[in-house]
Write a protein that holds these residues in place. Structure first.
Motif, mmCIF file in Angstrom:
data_model
loop_
_atom_site.group_PDB
_atom_site.id
_atom_site.type_symbol
_atom_site.label_atom_id
_atom_site.label_comp_id
_atom_site.label_asym_id
_atom_site.label_seq_id
_atom_site.Cartn_x
_atom_site.Cartn_y
_atom_site.Cartn_z
ATOM 1 N N GLN A 69 13.556 -14.628 22.320
ATOM 2 C CA GLN A 69 12.651 -15.711 22.719
ATOM 3 C C GLN A 69 11.308 -15.172 23.180
ATOM 4 O O GLN A 69 10.265 -15.797 22.970
ATOM 5 C CB GLN A 69 13.296 -16.537 23.832
ATOM 6 C CG GLN A 69 14.530 -17.318 23.400
ATOM 7 C CD GLN A 69 15.294 -17.905 24.563
ATOM 8 O OE1 GLN A 69 14.788 -17.964 25.685
ATOM 9 N NE2 GLN A 69 16.527 -18.330 24.321
ATOM 10 N N ARG A 70 11.323 -14.009 23.817
ATOM 11 C CA ARG A 70 10.081 -13.412 24.319
ATOM 12 C C ARG A 70 9.402 -12.522 23.281
ATOM 13 O O ARG A 70 8.388 -11.890 23.565
ATOM 14 C CB ARG A 70 10.363 -12.610 25.596
ATOM 15 C CG ARG A 70 10.809 -13.502 26.761
ATOM 16 C CD ARG A 70 10.922 -12.750 28.075
ATOM 17 N NE ARG A 70 11.167 -13.696 29.172
ATOM 18 C CZ ARG A 70 11.267 -13.357 30.451
ATOM 19 N NH1 ARG A 70 11.129 -12.082 30.817
ATOM 20 N NH2 ARG A 70 11.490 -14.270 31.380
ATOM 21 N N GLY A 71 9.963 -12.455 22.078
ATOM 22 C CA GLY A 71 9.321 -11.713 20.993
ATOM 23 C C GLY A 71 9.467 -10.212 21.096
ATOM 24 O O GLY A 71 8.773 -9.471 20.391
ATOM 25 N N ILE A 72 10.383 -9.736 21.936
ATOM 26 C CA ILE A 72 10.606 -8.293 22.041
ATOM 27 C C ILE A 72 11.439 -7.826 20.851
ATOM 28 O O ILE A 72 11.143 -6.808 20.232
ATOM 29 C CB ILE A 72 11.319 -7.947 23.363
ATOM 30 C CG1 ILE A 72 10.544 -8.523 24.561
ATOM 31 C CG2 ILE A 72 11.471 -6.443 23.510
ATOM 32 C CD1 ILE A 72 9.150 -7.981 24.708
ATOM 33 N N PHE A 73 12.485 -8.564 20.543
ATOM 34 C CA PHE A 73 13.232 -8.369 19.302
ATOM 35 C C PHE A 73 12.788 -9.458 18.327
ATOM 36 O O PHE A 73 12.841 -10.650 18.651
ATOM 37 C CB PHE A 73 14.736 -8.490 19.539
ATOM 38 C CG PHE A 73 15.392 -7.219 20.010
ATOM 39 C CD1 PHE A 73 14.735 -6.001 19.945
ATOM 40 C CD2 PHE A 73 16.682 -7.241 20.516
ATOM 41 C CE1 PHE A 73 15.336 -4.832 20.378
ATOM 42 C CE2 PHE A 73 17.301 -6.079 20.949
ATOM 43 C CZ PHE A 73 16.621 -4.874 20.889
ATOM 44 N N LYS A 74 12.360 -9.058 17.153
ATOM 45 C CA LYS A 74 11.887 -10.029 16.167
ATOM 46 C C LYS A 74 12.137 -9.495 14.769
ATOM 47 O O LYS A 74 12.530 -8.338 14.579
ATOM 48 C CB LYS A 74 10.401 -10.318 16.367
ATOM 49 C CG LYS A 74 9.506 -9.086 16.283
ATOM 50 C CD LYS A 74 8.061 -9.430 16.569
ATOM 51 C CE LYS A 74 7.174 -8.199 16.471
ATOM 52 N NZ LYS A 74 5.746 -8.520 16.727
ATOM 53 N N GLY A 75 11.898 -10.355 13.776
ATOM 54 C CA GLY A 75 12.070 -9.950 12.399
ATOM 55 C C GLY A 75 10.881 -9.158 11.901
ATOM 56 O O GLY A 75 9.879 -8.982 12.597
ATOM 57 N N PRO A 76 10.969 -8.645 10.674
ATOM 58 C CA PRO A 76 9.868 -7.842 10.125
ATOM 59 C C PRO A 76 8.623 -8.686 9.902
ATOM 60 O O PRO A 76 8.702 -9.896 9.696
ATOM 61 C CB PRO A 76 10.447 -7.327 8.803
ATOM 62 C CG PRO A 76 11.522 -8.302 8.437
ATOM 63 C CD PRO A 76 12.098 -8.773 9.731
ATOM 64 N N GLU A 119 20.850 -12.537 13.457
ATOM 65 C CA GLU A 119 21.378 -12.627 12.101
ATOM 66 C C GLU A 119 20.267 -12.800 11.067
ATOM 67 O O GLU A 119 20.260 -12.139 10.019
ATOM 68 C CB GLU A 119 22.374 -13.789 12.009
ATOM 69 C CG GLU A 119 23.183 -13.806 10.738
ATOM 70 C CD GLU A 119 24.305 -14.821 10.824
ATOM 71 O OE1 GLU A 119 25.387 -14.548 10.291
ATOM 72 O OE2 GLU A 119 24.092 -15.892 11.443
ATOM 73 N N GLY A 120 19.327 -13.702 11.342
ATOM 74 C CA GLY A 120 18.220 -13.903 10.402
ATOM 75 C C GLY A 120 17.380 -12.646 10.247
ATOM 76 O O GLY A 120 16.938 -12.308 9.138
ATOM 77 N N PHE A 121 17.149 -11.941 11.363
ATOM 78 C CA PHE A 121 16.398 -10.681 11.300
ATOM 79 C C PHE A 121 17.157 -9.660 10.454
ATOM 80 O O PHE A 121 16.566 -8.891 9.695
ATOM 81 C CB PHE A 121 16.193 -10.101 12.700
ATOM 82 C CG PHE A 121 15.489 -11.030 13.666
ATOM 83 C CD1 PHE A 121 14.731 -12.101 13.215
ATOM 84 C CD2 PHE A 121 15.595 -10.828 15.025
ATOM 85 C CE1 PHE A 121 14.093 -12.950 14.098
ATOM 86 C CE2 PHE A 121 14.956 -11.661 15.931
ATOM 87 C CZ PHE A 121 14.208 -12.728 15.466
ATOM 88 N N ASN A 137 10.743 -1.177 18.565
ATOM 89 C CA ASN A 137 11.665 -1.546 19.639
ATOM 90 C C ASN A 137 13.127 -1.324 19.278
ATOM 91 O O ASN A 137 13.958 -1.054 20.154
ATOM 92 C CB ASN A 137 11.457 -3.014 20.038
ATOM 93 C CG ASN A 137 10.227 -3.202 20.898
ATOM 94 O OD1 ASN A 137 9.794 -2.282 21.581
ATOM 95 N ND2 ASN A 137 9.655 -4.396 20.859
ATOM 96 N N TYR A 138 13.449 -1.451 17.987
ATOM 97 C CA TYR A 138 14.842 -1.272 17.593
ATOM 98 C C TYR A 138 15.272 0.195 17.667
ATOM 99 O O TYR A 138 16.465 0.491 17.646
ATOM 100 C CB TYR A 138 15.077 -1.812 16.191
ATOM 101 C CG TYR A 138 14.988 -3.318 16.111
ATOM 102 C CD1 TYR A 138 15.944 -4.118 16.723
ATOM 103 C CD2 TYR A 138 13.952 -3.953 15.437
ATOM 104 C CE1 TYR A 138 15.873 -5.500 16.659
ATOM 105 C CE2 TYR A 138 13.866 -5.335 15.367
ATOM 106 C CZ TYR A 138 14.829 -6.103 15.980
ATOM 107 O OH TYR A 138 14.746 -7.473 15.919
#
Length: 640
Positions: A134-141, A173-175, A362-363
């Motif tokens: 939600q905070r955009g720390i983990f996000k998709g490409p 999952e989507g990421f 981050n990953y």
């Protein structure tokens, strides 16, 4: 006493940390916290306790939002339950890329093991991951994949796919689907499948060394792929050449690969062993005849072969549509395999092998780093209220003359003389507890001297069908303003006498209690379950320095939070400024969560308007008699 309305919903993160720690300690090893200015968290063996752990946490704002509290809970669960209980800190991680790969893979391994012993940990960490997304720390490409470093693609794919498949973190999952598509476009179907097989081995390894070994094998797979010779040039009139020939020309035996594989060869879904050899009729054949390139599924689900349904763990035909390569051309929407051009693959592998921590994004970090980065209270610790602990100083240990104790008791009886009836009622209410000296029961420290004479009746035995399950802590202000006149004595003397009188009642009634005084530091005179007779030999009221009520309250609450009594009461006697009201209110609210009632007794009305904004009960005393009434009102609540 009156009670004001609550004005804030902020969480007191400092107290909440100790509450979480207490929950974990009850179920496992002793754990100690150290606060520091480091940007992340860590855990390891405690040099002060061979059987314990020490968790180092970044300084953070004393209060934060509910989301910050969720992230903090996930951090504590991850560090203690995942690493503290399952990571072997003696394992030396391999250098470079292999060591960086071990970090997120060991995270997944530890969390899987933790979920078997602590079922709730899976949900707690998942909720933290949801906040990070939600905070955009983990996000998709990013939409423009050309800006992504190959190392970021590799780590992003592995972390999101393992966490979504194995740990049920569906918010990733989507990421995972997007990163898997990029991984296949970058590294090809064959190498991607081999890497995934080793990653699953790491996640299911028996120990940290096993995860480190699997990480090393992933690096070896990349290095072997980088050493493969280029494909033969195309024959005259054949254009780009036959796809099968191209695949066989570059097919090399690699770790975990039993025999040669065609380009269409696929690892079985959850196979932890070597990829099976498949002799397909045509590498570019019908996608329904073989596994999709990303069809790895969950561990232990080795028979899963899907034509590509688009779900997590299964690579649909569309996942590779649009990917282009000079050697294989455009695989098209019906293709289940894809290999990039030789030059593109070599460059991608070289970039990964030469990558830095920053290249992985981050990953590529340990989850503890990301949870700290996403916690706004930790990021804002450079300004506002911090988790600075109240400075504790030792109470004087010089034993005073025997008459000192008698004088304290005499003064206490004098102060509470007008409350004789109330004291009698309090004691009478508890008189059904019959006490007798015994050789078993609760140890009475002041009776231990009997042992020297051969009398072993140093315990107190109670007989009562239902005993009070209550404890109290008395916290007295001893700032300089307590030296002012209060009736015919000083505020300091009045507060001291009432504290002694309350202690006498609790000691006689065998109610566990503690006593401390504070200004800019705190002195504990009577620890919980301490020797009251010894305390009376040492206790002396003082008036010094300024007041830090909000920090003193937090300090005292820590003394109560791990008590096993069903009812816990903190009684604070002060004439001063409450300090940081937001921090104090958050501490009061946090105290309620672990069953502590906070009551304030105010000397004089000067600061009353501040306490009306708090959600704790308080009373105001303008003379010694009212002060005694207010404090004994707290005692009365303990007996009710």
């Amino acid at each position: 006493m009156t009670r004001a309305t609550q004005k804030t919903s902020m969480r007191h993160l400092y107290l909440y940390t100790y509450l979480l720690l207490d929950e974990v300690k009850r179920a496992g090893r002793p754990i100690r916290i150290e606060w520091s200015n480091m940007p992340t968290a860590s855990i390891g063996p405690d040099p002060q306790n061979d059987k314990g752990l020490v968790m180092k946490l970044s300084n953070m704002a004393a209060t934060g939002t509910e989301e910050d509290a969720i992230l903090l809970r996930a951090l504590v669960a991850h560090e203690i339950l995942c690493h503290g209980n399952n990571t072997d800190f003696g394992v030396k991680l391999p250098p470079g890329l292999a060591g960086r790969l071990t970090n997120p893979l060991e995270d997944a391994r530890g969390e899987l093991l933790a979920s078997k012993s602590y079922g709730g940990s899976k949900k707690v960490i998942r909720e933290g991951i949801e906040i990070l997304t939600q905070r955009g720390i983990f996000k998709g490409p990013d939409a423009d994949a050309s800006t992504l470093h190959p190392a970021e693609i590799l780590f992003g794919w592995l972390v999101t796919e393992l966490r979504s498949e194995l740990l049920g973190q569906k918010c990733l999952e989507g990421f995972s689907v997007a990163y898997r598509k990029l991984a296949i476009q970058t590294f090809g179907t064959k190498l991607t499948a081999q890497v995934k097989a080793e990653a699953l081995k790491a996640a299911h390894a028996a120990d940290t060394q096993g995860a480190a070994n699997a990480s090393q094998r992933i690096v070896e797979l990349l290095e072997l792929a980088a050493k493969e010779p280029p494909p033969p040039p195309p024959q005259d009139g054949t254009g780009q050449g036959d796809g099968d020939d191209q695949a066989n020309a570059s097919d090399q035996d690699q770790p975990g690969n039993q025999g040669d594989q065609d380009q269409g060869d696929q690892d079985q879904t959850g196979d932890q062993g070597d990829p099976d050899e498949q002799n397909g009729q045509d590498d570019q054949g019908d996608g329904g005849d073989q596994d999709g390139p990303g069809d790895q599924g969950n561990a232990g689900n080795s028979g899963d072969q899907d034509a590509g349904d688009g779900s997590t763990g299964n690579m649909s035909a569309d996942d590779t549509s649009g990917a282009t390569g000079q050697n294989g051309g455009n695989p098209g929407s019906g293709s289940a395999v894809y290999e990039p051009s030789y030059d593109d693959l070599q460059q991608a592998i070289a970039d990964v092998l030469d990558s830095t921590d920053a290249d992985a994004g981050n990953y590529g970090k340990g989850l503890e780093d990301v949870l700290c980065e996403g916690n706004e209270a930790m990021q804002q610790a450079s300004g506002g209220s911090h988790t600075n602990e109240m400075r504790e100083v030792d109470a004087p240990n010089n034993v005073r003359p025997p008459e000192h104790r008698a004088q304290l008791r005499s003064a206490a009886r004098s102060t509470a003389a007008t409350l004789a009836l109330k004291m009698e009622e309090l004691l009478e209410a508890h008189s059904m507890v019959q006490r007798s000296s015994s050789t078993e029961g609760r140890l009475r420290p002041n009776k231990v001297a009997r042992v020297a004479t051969g009398d072993l009746r140093v315990f107190q035995k109670k007989s009562r069908s239902e005993e009070l399950d209550t404890c109290l802590y008395f916290l007295n202000d001893e700032s300089a303003s307590m030296g002012e006149t209060f009736g015919n004595i000083t505020r300091r003397e009045a507060a001291g006498r009432v504290a002694v009188a309350a202690g006498e009642v609790c000691d006689n009634a065998s109610i566990p209690f503690g006593l401390a005084s504070y200004s800019t530091s705190v002195r504990e005179w009577q620890p919980m379950d301490g020797d009251w007779a010894k305390t009376l030999n040492l206790f002396t009221a003082a008036a010094r320095d300024c007041t830090n009520t909000h920090l003193a309250v937090v300090w005292a609450l820590k003394r109560l939070m791990d008590r096993k009594e069903s009812r816990k009461i903190l009684c604070v006697t002060t004439d001063g400024d409450p300090g940081d009201l937001n921090v104090l209110e958050a501490a009061i609210q946090e105290a309620k969560r672990f069953g502590v009632e906070v009551r304030f007794v105010l000397i004089d009305k000067e600061y009353e308007h501040y306490y009306r904004g708090l959600s704790a009960a308080f009373g105001v005393a303008t003379n010694p008699h009212q002060l005694a009434e207010a404090v004994f009102g707290s005692l009365e609540a303990a007996f009710s």
